[in-house]
Write a protein that holds these residues in place. Sequence first.
Motif, short mmCIF file in Angstrom:
data_model
loop_
_atom_site.label_atom_id
_atom_site.label_comp_id
_atom_site.label_asym_id
_atom_site.label_seq_id
_atom_site.Cartn_x
_atom_site.Cartn_y
_atom_site.Cartn_z
N ILE A 5 98.96 81.91 39.06
CA ILE A 5 97.94 82.00 39.93
C ILE A 5 98.39 82.23 41.37
O ILE A 5 99.33 81.56 41.77
CB ILE A 5 97.07 80.46 40.07
N THR A 7 97.40 82.20 45.15
CA THR A 7 96.31 81.61 46.24
C THR A 7 96.49 82.18 47.68
O THR A 7 97.58 82.66 48.12
CB THR A 7 96.38 80.02 46.39
N PRO A 19 101.36 75.94 37.88
CA PRO A 19 99.65 75.71 38.13
C PRO A 19 99.09 74.66 36.95
O PRO A 19 99.52 74.55 35.92
CB PRO A 19 99.16 76.91 37.89
N LEU A 24 92.36 76.11 38.79
CA LEU A 24 91.61 77.41 38.75
C LEU A 24 90.17 77.10 39.55
O LEU A 24 89.89 78.26 39.90
CB LEU A 24 90.94 77.47 37.40
N VAL A 29 92.10 80.68 45.37
CA VAL A 29 92.24 81.37 44.17
C VAL A 29 92.10 82.96 44.49
O VAL A 29 90.65 82.95 44.43
CB VAL A 29 92.26 80.73 42.96
N ILE A 32 94.56 85.25 38.81
CA ILE A 32 94.79 84.44 37.77
C ILE A 32 95.40 85.54 36.84
O ILE A 32 94.70 86.40 36.31
CB ILE A 32 93.73 83.64 37.14
#
Length: 331
Positions: A5, A7, A19, A24, A29, A32
């Motif tokens: 992930i 960010t 993560p 999520l 975010v 992914i």
Amino acid sequence: MTLSILTRQATGPIVLNEPRAEDLAAPDVIWIDLLAPSRSEEQLVEEAFGIDAPSEAERAALEESARFYLEDDAMVLHATVVARAKPEAEAVAPTKLPPIAHKREIVSFFLTKTALITVRTCPLRAFEANAGRASADLSEVETGPDVLLALIESLVERVADFLSASAQELEDLNLRVLVSRRTIRLETILKRLGQLGAGASQSRDSLSSLSRLSRYVLAHGSAWAVSKERLNLLLTDVETLQRQAEALTNDLTFFLDATLGLVGARQNETLKAMAVVTLLFAPPTLLASAFGMNFEHMTIFQDPMGPYWAAGLMVASSAFIFSIARLGKWI
């Protein structure tokens, strides 16, 4: 599964090392990445972002014309990329490139209003964030579209590196086979040419897929604020690489034909030598067979000097045939 992930923070993009599922739903975010996910893990991401990710079998079965489409509020893209795969038994080849095999893989991109989601089944150097040359440069990305463009640029750069290395290796092989006066074994050269040809073909397929993907994003990406300027530059690079891949294929075809010609010439020389040897030994064989017969009424076969006459005639016949072969330039 490997879940990554990315960010967006005030100090720049940060990759979460470990993560969690609740990460999520975080508002910061922007990317992914799912590497070989299970169905339950895919469903977790699907529920968080409201997408319907096809399974690995479904992605592989997709027709080329059905790989780019809009679904609800997401842009769905499936691209063909070239992945490296270790073969079961590696042959030792006197080349610069490592003796590895390549395979075609499908990578899925889901560009939502908030983040980019990628699904893949194999490791890719282009998806390693900020890991040096030919990896994705994510140091200045701020949105999902920025990550998408960075990943596509990294994939294109990987293909460019492979084509450049292949062209350099082909030139080295050319010097070894066509220019050098030393006699070398051509079996390994032919095998390596086959590997380079397969890699060039896979690169062309990948470039074609990335070109169609970029054009689709260029036509439908305004709702996601995708940079058209970067896409146009990317398309220019892809078109240039496609011409380079086509030129590499032509060079490979020419060199393969030349190498096969050398193999044929060596075989002809071997057959020619065998034919001359057979011709030289045919008359002596006939004379030896005649002198070896046990005839009672032909005194030459019972003469004490018979063996010497036979040996002399055999040598003379071989010398006579050899002289004819030299005058006729057979050898």
